[in-house]
Design a protein around this motif. Structure first.
Motif, PDB file in Angstrom:
ATOM      1  N   TYR A 170     -29.201  28.428 -35.631  1.00 40.20           N
ATOM      2  CA  TYR A 170     -28.858  29.644 -36.371  1.00 40.20           C
ATOM      3  C   TYR A 170     -27.358  29.949 -36.389  1.00 40.20           C
ATOM      4  CZ  TYR A 170     -29.643  31.126 -31.494  1.00 40.20           C
ATOM      5  OH  TYR A 170     -29.641  31.206 -30.120  1.00 40.20           O
ATOM      6  N   PHE A 171     -26.530  29.080 -35.750  1.00 40.64           N
ATOM      7  CA  PHE A 171     -25.083  29.301 -35.783  1.00 40.64           C
ATOM      8  C   PHE A 171     -24.346  28.008 -35.486  1.00 40.64           C
ATOM      9  CE2 PHE A 171     -21.133  30.279 -33.369  1.00 40.64           C
ATOM     10  CZ  PHE A 171     -20.424  30.875 -34.408  1.00 40.64           C
ATOM     11  N   THR A 172     -23.307  27.735 -36.288  1.00 35.43           N
ATOM     12  CA  THR A 172     -22.423  26.594 -36.051  1.00 35.43           C
ATOM     13  C   THR A 172     -20.996  27.111 -35.970  1.00 35.43           C
ATOM     14  OG1 THR A 172     -23.886  25.119 -37.297  1.00 35.43           O
ATOM     15  CG2 THR A 172     -21.620  24.373 -36.908  1.00 35.43           C
ATOM     16  N   PRO A 173     -20.367  27.035 -34.796  1.00 37.78           N
ATOM     17  CA  PRO A 173     -19.003  27.557 -34.676  1.00 37.78           C
ATOM     18  C   PRO A 173     -18.006  26.689 -35.442  1.00 37.78           C
ATOM     19  CG  PRO A 173     -19.657  26.431 -32.659  1.00 37.78           C
ATOM     20  CD  PRO A 173     -20.870  26.481 -33.527  1.00 37.78           C
ATOM     21  N   SER A 174     -16.932  27.319 -35.902  1.00 37.96           N
ATOM     22  CA  SER A 174     -15.891  26.579 -36.619  1.00 37.96           C
ATOM     23  C   SER A 174     -14.614  26.465 -35.791  1.00 37.96           C
ATOM     24  CB  SER A 174     -15.572  27.282 -37.945  1.00 37.96           C
ATOM     25  OG  SER A 174     -14.976  28.557 -37.713  1.00 37.96           O
ATOM     26  N   ARG A 175     -14.609  27.035 -34.588  1.00 38.32           N
ATOM     27  CA  ARG A 175     -13.401  27.015 -33.757  1.00 38.32           C
ATOM     28  C   ARG A 175     -13.798  27.085 -32.277  1.00 38.32           C
ATOM     29  NH1 ARG A 175     -13.111  31.901 -31.524  1.00 38.32           N
ATOM     30  NH2 ARG A 175     -13.741  33.773 -32.668  1.00 38.32           N
ATOM     31  N   LYS A 176     -12.810  26.880 -31.425  1.00 37.96           N
ATOM     32  CA  LYS A 176     -13.006  27.000 -29.980  1.00 37.96           C
ATOM     33  C   LYS A 176     -12.958  28.483 -29.565  1.00 37.96           C
ATOM     34  CE  LYS A 176     -12.740  22.482 -29.095  1.00 37.96           C
ATOM     35  NZ  LYS A 176     -13.858  21.686 -28.542  1.00 37.96           N
ATOM     36  N   MET A 177     -13.424  28.757 -28.356  1.00 38.08           N
ATOM     37  CA  MET A 177     -13.317  30.098 -27.792  1.00 38.08           C
ATOM     38  C   MET A 177     -11.848  30.499 -27.693  1.00 38.08           C
ATOM     39  SD  MET A 177     -12.511  31.886 -24.741  1.00 38.08           S
ATOM     40  CE  MET A 177     -12.389  30.567 -23.556  1.00 38.08           C
ATOM     41  N   ASN A 178     -11.556  31.764 -28.067  1.00 35.69           N
ATOM     42  CA  ASN A 178     -10.181  32.228 -27.961  1.00 35.69           C
ATOM     43  C   ASN A 178     -10.138  33.724 -27.623  1.00 35.69           C
ATOM     44  OD1 ASN A 178     -10.495  33.716 -30.370  1.00 35.69           O
ATOM     45  ND2 ASN A 178      -9.667  32.060 -31.645  1.00 35.69           N
ATOM     46  N   ALA A 179      -8.965  34.313 -27.716  1.00 39.69           N
ATOM     47  CA  ALA A 179      -8.764  35.708 -27.323  1.00 39.69           C
ATOM     48  C   ALA A 179      -9.616  36.672 -28.147  1.00 39.69           C
ATOM     49  CB  ALA A 179      -7.288  36.073 -27.450  1.00 39.69           C
ATOM     50  N   ASP A 180      -9.908  36.330 -29.398  1.00 38.02           N
ATOM     51  CA  ASP A 180     -10.727  37.217 -30.232  1.00 38.02           C
ATOM     52  C   ASP A 180     -12.109  37.432 -29.618  1.00 38.02           C
ATOM     53  OD1 ASP A 180      -8.719  37.500 -32.148  1.00 38.02           O
ATOM     54  OD2 ASP A 180      -9.394  35.730 -33.262  1.00 38.02           O
ATOM     55  N   ASP A 181     -12.636  36.407 -28.977  1.00 41.12           N
ATOM     56  CA  ASP A 181     -13.957  36.517 -28.356  1.00 41.12           C
ATOM     57  C   ASP A 181     -13.915  37.435 -27.130  1.00 41.12           C
ATOM     58  OD1 ASP A 181     -15.143  34.528 -30.163  1.00 41.12           O
ATOM     59  OD2 ASP A 181     -13.833  33.133 -29.089  1.00 41.12           O
ATOM     60  N   VAL A 182     -12.823  37.369 -26.383  1.00 38.23           N
ATOM     61  CA  VAL A 182     -12.665  38.260 -25.234  1.00 38.23           C
ATOM     62  C   VAL A 182     -12.557  39.706 -25.708  1.00 38.23           C
ATOM     63  CG1 VAL A 182     -11.215  38.850 -23.255  1.00 38.23           C
ATOM     64  CG2 VAL A 182     -11.595  36.439 -23.865  1.00 38.23           C
ATOM     65  N   LEU A 183     -11.749  39.933 -26.730  1.00 41.52           N
ATOM     66  CA  LEU A 183     -11.605  41.297 -27.256  1.00 41.52           C
ATOM     67  C   LEU A 183     -12.931  41.832 -27.778  1.00 41.52           C
ATOM     68  CD1 LEU A 183      -8.558  40.705 -26.929  1.00 41.52           C
ATOM     69  CD2 LEU A 183      -8.200  41.885 -29.106  1.00 41.52           C
ATOM     70  N   PHE A 184     -13.678  40.992 -28.504  1.00 41.61           N
ATOM     71  CA  PHE A 184     -14.980  41.429 -29.004  1.00 41.61           C
ATOM     72  C   PHE A 184     -15.907  41.808 -27.858  1.00 41.61           C
ATOM     73  CE2 PHE A 184     -19.429  40.280 -29.696  1.00 41.61           C
ATOM     74  CZ  PHE A 184     -19.764  41.179 -30.701  1.00 41.61           C
ATOM     75  N   SER A 185     -15.978  40.954 -26.836  1.00 38.69           N
ATOM     76  CA  SER A 185     -16.925  41.161 -25.740  1.00 38.69           C
ATOM     77  C   SER A 185     -16.597  42.403 -24.929  1.00 38.69           C
ATOM     78  CB  SER A 185     -16.938  39.923 -24.833  1.00 38.69           C
ATOM     79  OG  SER A 185     -17.287  38.775 -25.578  1.00 38.69           O
ATOM     80  N   PHE A 186     -15.303  42.674 -24.722  1.00 33.74           N
ATOM     81  CA  PHE A 186     -14.909  43.866 -23.985  1.00 33.74           C
ATOM     82  C   PHE A 186     -15.028  45.114 -24.850  1.00 33.74           C
ATOM     83  CE2 PHE A 186     -12.457  42.609 -20.013  1.00 33.74           C
ATOM     84  CZ  PHE A 186     -12.998  41.333 -19.953  1.00 33.74           C
ATOM     85  N   ASN A 187     -14.526  45.039 -26.069  1.00 38.70           N
ATOM     86  CA  ASN A 187     -14.455  46.242 -26.906  1.00 38.70           C
ATOM     87  C   ASN A 187     -15.806  46.691 -27.415  1.00 38.70           C
ATOM     88  OD1 ASN A 187     -11.708  46.717 -26.657  1.00 38.70           O
ATOM     89  ND2 ASN A 187     -11.186  45.315 -28.333  1.00 38.70           N
ATOM     90  N   ARG A 188     -16.770  45.783 -27.528  1.00 37.81           N
ATOM     91  CA  ARG A 188     -18.122  46.232 -27.894  1.00 37.81           C
ATOM     92  C   ARG A 188     -18.608  47.270 -26.894  1.00 37.81           C
ATOM     93  NH1 ARG A 188     -24.045  43.093 -28.225  1.00 37.81           N
ATOM     94  NH2 ARG A 188     -25.190  45.042 -28.434  1.00 37.81           N
ATOM     95  N   GLN A 189     -18.318  47.054 -25.622  1.00 33.79           N
ATOM     96  CA  GLN A 189     -18.763  47.970 -24.581  1.00 33.79           C
ATOM     97  C   GLN A 189     -17.825  49.172 -24.428  1.00 33.79           C
ATOM     98  OE1 GLN A 189     -20.582  45.672 -21.051  1.00 33.79           O
ATOM     99  NE2 GLN A 189     -19.099  44.209 -21.854  1.00 33.79           N
TER     100      GLN A 189
END
Length: 535
Positions: free
Chosen positions: A101-120
């Motif tokens: 159901y998902f195919t990533p197009s890039r490696k993990m980066n700072a955007d993922d950290v911001l998303f994970s923290f800021n969601r909460q």
């Protein structure tokens, strides 16, 4: 049909069934169904084991089997002189899961950290209210007040600003609720108007990828061949959901499970004597307790709470329920943890003293009350129903008429979070080796509204002490503050500490590399399974 479960059914149909048993498969007999597949929004150990060590990673982690912090998705970090700014350098070689159901197009980066923290953190975040907007760990531990800003300094560099120094902050970052999710996946789901799927169709960076879930029956994972620490030796990991501990043991005997969580105390001796089986054990960093809802009469009266404490024969519970595999509890965390204080008010079993306290509180004729019994076997309470029946008998001796109530595990937790109970059996296993993880998470005023404070206890002196301890960097000062907080807590007795139990796992001798974890987490990545299956 609910959209999430419709999708789960669809993916179950298109995925190839796993071969029954092979050397690359491991079957884990777990005790219940997870509430979600996102550790940000769960509280139970059941969900933690199904998510944190399988699907996700965090900026930091604990070295398996220890409380030592080690780098994970963050390679290194710097702390400002005032201890209010933390800068993390991220790995640049970490891939998110590629799934049906998902195919990533890039490696993990700072955007993922911001998303994970800021969601909460951010109430205006597009995902904050997905699932209800309650993040029991994040909010209950005060992270929403502590973190003031999460800033991207580059693709692989992040800075976190704090409102004040926080001694356990780095350890908190290694806890399951700080797992890193995919921002790119969230954007896909938002475009498709399927945001809720992020919590039930998970995508992480961990050693295993989610395949399918059948509630109450099984969870299936597949090895993440692109895992940044190397491909797991286990090709397929299956959680066989088996609430009854005796049934879990029988499955192990029959070769239907390789690793069994929380075996029944009554089966321990047999497991030790069985060929082809191994029993792993450790003193648990845990507490089993009875919480009284201090917002409801009669438990808003401290004399009533003290009476209940004197009425319960805790040693009898340890003998009958734990079969001696536990230690009598005085504090809400075990003696192995620094700052434990045995010079506090203790409530010996004394029904006569309990009756006098009830009279003093104005309840000479007793009262009627409900007691919620734990519906699943947990290490801190292996048999909630049996303990409930013993508590019921003890309380009847002082004129308290108890009705025993229970629900399925998810409903139980949800109702407790809402404060619907009178008295409830629950417990806690430490997450980071710090007293703050017990005292602030379970008994702070903040945690009442967040749902992790099952006694609904909010006391100004206690609150001041535990908050001061969080800000203090000197360990000796922190220890003294916690010892004083425990004194206040014991006098108020919002919960009755029952026991600190030993933690057990039963496993096939085919399983190699297993290490007991102080936080009661099962780490599957280091495991391998030999080809000879015991019959």
């Amino acid at each position: 049909m609910n959209k999430v479960f419709a999708l789960l059914t669809f993916y179950s149909a298109v995925l190839v069934s796993m071969p029954a048993f092979s050397a690359s498969n491991l079957v884990y007999c777990s005790e219940g169904s997870p509430e979600s597949f996102n550790p940000q929004i769960t509280l139970s150990g059941t969900a933690r084991n199904a998510t944190a060590p399988t699907l996700y990673n965090r900026l930091l982690d604990f070295e398996p089997g220890t409380t030592k912090l080690v780098p994970s998705l963050a390679k290194r970090w710097e702390i400002s002189p005032d201890n209010r700014s933390y800068t993390f350098e991220l790995r640049d070689d970490v891939s998110f899961h590629s799934t049906a159901y998902f195919t990533p197009s890039r490696k993990m980066n700072a955007d993922d950290v911001l998303f994970s923290f800021n969601r909460q953190l951010d109430k205006e975040h597009p995902y904050h209210m997905v699932g209800g907007g309650t993040y029991q760990y994040f909010q209950g531990m005060g992270m929403d007040k502590l973190i003031t800003k999460v800033e991207k300094l580059g693709d692989h560099r992040v800075r976190i600003e704090l409102s004040q120094p926080e001694a356990p902050f780095l350890s908190n970052l290694a806890m399951p609720f700080m797992s890193i999710l995919s921002s790119e996946y969230s954007e896909q789901l938002q475009r498709e108007n399927r945001k809720a799927d992020i919590d039930m169709l998970p995508v992480g960076t961990g050693p295993f990828k989610f395949r399918r879930y059948q509630k109450g029956t099984s969870i299936r994972y597949k090895a993440n061949e692109a895992y940044w620490q190397g491909q797991p030796a286990i090709g397929n990991l299956v959680f066989s959901i088996t609430p009854d501990p005796s049934v879990r043991y029988m499955k192990l005997k029959k070769g239907e499970c390789d690793l069994v969580v929380y075996p029944s105390p009554s089966d321990i001796a047999q497991i030790k004597s069985q060929s082809g089986m191994v029993l792993a054990e450790e003193d648990g960093l845990n507490i089993g307790y009875l919480a009284m809802n201090t917002e409801k009469p009669p438990f808003d009266n401290v004399q009533v709470r003290r009476a209940i404490a004197h009425a319960l024969n805790k040693q009898a519970y340890i003998n009958a329920v734990y079969l001696g595999n536990a230690e009598l509890a005085i504090n809400p965390y075990p003696p192995s943890m620094w700052s434990h204080n045995d010079e506090v008010a203790q409530y010996e079993y004394n029904p006569e003293k309990a009756r006098k306290l009830l009279q003093k509180a104005g309840y000479s004729d007793g009262f009627k009350v409900t007691l919620w019994t734990l519906p699943v076997s947990r290490p801190y309470n292996p048999n909630g129903r049996k303990m409930g029946e013993m508590m019921q008998q003890d309380l009847a001796k002082i004129g308290v008429e108890v009705e025993l109530v229970s629900y399925d595990w998810g409903t139980y937790l949800d109702k407790v979070k809402r404060g619907e109970h009178d008295m409830v059996q629950l417990g806690w296993a430490g997450d980071n080796g710090d007293p703050d993880n017990f005292l602030y998470t379970l008994f702070s005023c903040d945690s009442v509204q967040r749902g992790s404070n099952n006694s609904r206890y909010c006391q100004p002196e206690f609150e001041s002490l535990i908050k001061r301890a969080r800000r203090e960097s000197d360990l000796a000062t922190r220890e003294q503050l916690y010892r004083e907080a425990l004194r206040v807590f014991s006098e108020d007795v919002p919960v009755i500490p029952i026991a600190h139990s030993k933690v057990f796992r039963a496993l096939s001798s085919r399983v190699e590399g297993y290490v007991m974890d102080p936080f009661d987490v099962d780490n599957f990545f280091p495991l391998s399974v030999s080809s000879n299956r015991q019959q």
